[in-house]
Design an enzyme around this catalytic site. Structure first.
Site, PDB file in Angstrom:
ATOM      1  N   HIS A  71       0.837  -1.209   0.000  1.00 58.43           N
ATOM      2  CA  HIS A  71       0.000   0.000   0.000  1.00 58.43           C
ATOM      3  C   HIS A  71       0.869   1.255   0.000  1.00 58.43           C
ATOM      4  O   HIS A  71       1.968   1.279   0.556  1.00 58.43           O
ATOM      5  CB  HIS A  71      -0.980   0.003   1.168  1.00 58.43           C
ATOM      6  CG  HIS A  71      -0.366   0.055   2.541  1.00 58.43           C
ATOM      7  ND1 HIS A  71      -0.011   1.235   3.158  1.00 58.43           N
ATOM      8  CD2 HIS A  71      -0.072  -0.923   3.430  1.00 58.43           C
ATOM      9  CE1 HIS A  71       0.474   0.984   4.351  1.00 58.43           C
ATOM     10  NE2 HIS A  71       0.456  -0.325   4.544  1.00 58.43           N
ATOM     11  N   ASP A  73      -0.244   4.437   0.989  1.00 59.43           N
ATOM     12  CA  ASP A  73      -0.607   5.458   1.975  1.00 59.43           C
ATOM     13  C   ASP A  73       0.161   5.241   3.272  1.00 59.43           C
ATOM     14  O   ASP A  73       0.707   4.154   3.528  1.00 59.43           O
ATOM     15  CB  ASP A  73      -2.112   5.457   2.237  1.00 59.43           C
ATOM     16  CG  ASP A  73      -2.618   4.110   2.761  1.00 59.43           C
ATOM     17  OD1 ASP A  73      -2.130   3.062   2.277  1.00 59.43           O
ATOM     18  OD2 ASP A  73      -3.486   4.099   3.643  1.00 59.43           O
ATOM     19  N   ASP A 103       6.442   1.038   7.251  1.00 58.62           N
ATOM     20  CA  ASP A 103       5.047   0.725   6.923  1.00 58.62           C
ATOM     21  C   ASP A 103       4.520   1.664   5.844  1.00 58.62           C
ATOM     22  O   ASP A 103       3.900   2.678   6.148  1.00 58.62           O
ATOM     23  CB  ASP A 103       4.205   0.840   8.190  1.00 58.62           C
ATOM     24  CG  ASP A 103       2.769   0.408   8.009  1.00 58.62           C
ATOM     25  OD1 ASP A 103       2.463  -0.275   7.014  1.00 58.62           O
ATOM     26  OD2 ASP A 103       1.946   0.757   8.872  1.00 58.62           O
ATOM     27  N   GLU A 137      -5.061   1.590   2.544  1.00 56.58           N
ATOM     28  CA  GLU A 137      -4.973   0.398   3.389  1.00 56.58           C
ATOM     29  C   GLU A 137      -5.139   0.782   4.851  1.00 56.58           C
ATOM     30  O   GLU A 137      -5.752   0.038   5.637  1.00 56.58           O
ATOM     31  CB  GLU A 137      -3.623  -0.297   3.175  1.00 56.58           C
ATOM     32  CG  GLU A 137      -3.508  -1.667   3.837  1.00 56.58           C
ATOM     33  CD  GLU A 137      -3.059  -1.628   5.292  1.00 56.58           C
ATOM     34  OE1 GLU A 137      -3.205  -2.655   5.979  1.00 56.58           O
ATOM     35  OE2 GLU A 137      -2.574  -0.556   5.751  1.00 56.58           O
ATOM     36  N   GLU A 138      -4.615   1.954   5.224  1.00 55.21           N
ATOM     37  CA  GLU A 138      -4.694   2.400   6.608  1.00 55.21           C
ATOM     38  C   GLU A 138      -6.095   2.853   6.995  1.00 55.21           C
ATOM     39  O   GLU A 138      -6.329   3.248   8.132  1.00 55.21           O
ATOM     40  CB  GLU A 138      -3.687   3.537   6.854  1.00 55.21           C
ATOM     41  CG  GLU A 138      -2.236   3.169   6.588  1.00 55.21           C
ATOM     42  CD  GLU A 138      -1.650   2.204   7.605  1.00 55.21           C
ATOM     43  OE1 GLU A 138      -2.402   1.777   8.510  1.00 55.21           O
ATOM     44  OE2 GLU A 138      -0.453   1.888   7.515  1.00 55.21           O
ATOM     45  N   GLU A 163       4.419  -5.871   3.818  1.00 53.71           N
ATOM     46  CA  GLU A 163       4.328  -5.210   5.123  1.00 53.71           C
ATOM     47  C   GLU A 163       5.551  -5.582   5.964  1.00 53.71           C
ATOM     48  O   GLU A 163       6.171  -6.631   5.771  1.00 53.71           O
ATOM     49  CB  GLU A 163       3.052  -5.649   5.845  1.00 53.71           C
ATOM     50  CG  GLU A 163       1.760  -5.183   5.213  1.00 53.71           C
ATOM     51  CD  GLU A 163       1.328  -3.797   5.673  1.00 53.71           C
ATOM     52  OE1 GLU A 163       2.163  -3.072   6.250  1.00 53.71           O
ATOM     53  OE2 GLU A 163       0.153  -3.448   5.452  1.00 53.71           O
ATOM     54  N   HIS A 354       3.663   2.982  12.509  1.00 54.08           N
ATOM     55  CA  HIS A 354       2.859   4.047  13.141  1.00 54.08           C
ATOM     56  C   HIS A 354       3.606   4.748  14.280  1.00 54.08           C
ATOM     57  O   HIS A 354       2.993   5.516  15.028  1.00 54.08           O
ATOM     58  CB  HIS A 354       1.525   3.501  13.658  1.00 54.08           C
ATOM     59  CG  HIS A 354       0.684   2.836  12.611  1.00 54.08           C
ATOM     60  ND1 HIS A 354      -0.600   2.401  12.863  1.00 54.08           N
ATOM     61  CD2 HIS A 354       0.918   2.528  11.312  1.00 54.08           C
ATOM     62  CE1 HIS A 354      -1.124   1.860  11.781  1.00 54.08           C
ATOM     63  NE2 HIS A 354      -0.196   1.919  10.820  1.00 54.08           N
TER      64      HIS A 354
END
Length: 383
Positions: A71, A73, A103, A137-138, A163, A354
């Site tokens: 992903h 984003d 990530d 995705e987030e 990931e 994150h």
């Protein structure tokens, strides 16, 4: 495409701010690079300035389709001050810092680099490699959901999602079921509560019945443990002297293999219908926020066996198979093909996801490129 070119591309996309928007900038750059190597690609609009990107590298003989997926984003940087600018790719002591380094823009860059190297070597022996880069995705995997709904992923037999896993193999994770319940009532003066219909009280009563009726947490998987159910958001009422006419709750359910999300939704709706039939004060509606299926690929699957051998050869380490508490786009992919084998394998530590001062080890990024190339080559030779 050489490793250093892939690394420079990674630094380039780290400096693209794709917090819940603007993934098209990353997709445009990927499309440009693929074109330079004679690979056609297609962008599929998700929302304005947000697209998915699909590209296919054909093999020399018929065979299965292996997807490389990531992903584009990233999550917000948070309120904790970083030691570096999160949108300036910063190298220090063998690490690359910036939002998305772990990530999972390092996974995107490594997958892209490996795919191009396979293309330059003549393509896979059998089948094909399908690049699948997604937005959002987030936000509950809604970008992948969009692709599945449009039918773009139904031909995929196996998938590697980049990931962060410290280049180990994650072959299972729980499902994610986020549901919002909203109760509607009628306002009245606090001193004349009998003239109103208290939506907060109706919601509390509903939650108690829900807990008594459905013991979802008894569902168990020997690897992932038990299903979990948590009320995470509760809103209701505007003033202390007014009977509230609206209340809502968000419930976070993490399911395990064997649980049917459809059955859970249907059971919840049946309970709502039952309560409303018995008592007209119950006016409750249910909306699904996220629906990501649990994921479990058998340890003996050839993709896992091949990946274990390659990881040992590239890193010199025997990495144990593991599982993930959170969800990935893989939950949407298996909706397109329930028999799809999915593994999560990527550079960077999941503990960095994150987090402030997010980073990826530079060597781990280079290892990931080699691992992806060798796994895909071997898997699509033996299939």
């Amino acid at each position: 495409m050489y490793e250093q070119e892939g690394y420079e591309f990674l630094k380039e996309i780290i400096e693209m701010n794709t917090i819940k928007t603007n993934e098209i900038e990353v997709a445009d750059r990927i499309e440009e690079i693929l074109s330079q190597h004679g690979i056609e690609s297609e962008q599929i609009e998700f929302e304005p300035n947000r697209t998915s990107l699909i590209a296919t590298i054909e093999g020399q003989e018929p065979g299965p389709t292996l997807a490389f997926s990531g992903h584009m984003d990233v999550v917000p940087v948070g309120t904790v001050e970083w030691n570096t600018d999160p949108f300036v790719a910063t190298e220090k002591e063998g690490r690359l810092y910036g939002r998305g380094t772990a990530d999972m823009k390092s996974g995107v860059a490594a997958l892209l680099t490996a795919a191009i190297r396979i293309k330059e070597a003549g393509g896979p022996q059998k089948g094909k490699i399908k690049l699948v880069f997604t937005p959002a995705e987030e936000e509950g995997g809604t970008g992948a959901e969009h692709l599945v709904d449009l039918g773009y992923l139904k031909d995929i037999d196996a998938c590697i999602i980049g990931e962060p896993s410290s280049v180990g193999i994650i072959r299972a994770h729980k499902g994610v079921l986020w549901t919002k319940f909203t109760a509607y009532g009628q306002t009245a003066h606090g001193s004349k509560a009998e003239l109103g219909n208290n939506a907060v009280e109706r919601m509390l009563e509903f939650l108690n019945v829900l807990r008594d009726r459905f013991d979802l947490e008894q569902a168990h998987d020997e690897l992932l443990g038990n299903c979990t159910v948590n009320v995470t958001v509760f809103n209701g009422g505007d003033s202390v002297n007014v009977v509230p006419d609206k209340a809502s709750v968000d419930i976070d359910i993490r399911t395990v293999p064997g649980q049917s999300h459809e059955d859970i939704y249907n059971d919840f709706q049946a309970l709502i219908d039952e309560l409303q039939e018995k008592d007209e004060r119950y006016k409750i509606e249910m909306n699904n926020i996220a629906n990501l299926l649990p994921l479990r690929t058998p340890d003996e699957h050839p993709l896992i066996q091949t990946a274990q051998e390659v990881i040992k050869e590239v890193t010199g380490e025997d990495k144990e198979l593991s599982f993930l508490e959170g969800g990935t786009d893989g939950s949407e992919f298996v909706r397109a093909n329930p028999d799809m084998a999915v593994i999560i394998l990527g550079p960077g530590s999941f503990d960095m996801a994150h987090q402030p001062n997010e980073y990826v080890e530079k060597q781990e990024f280079f290892d990931a490129i080699d691992i992806y190339e060798q796994v895909a080559t071997a898997y699509l030779s033996e299939a």
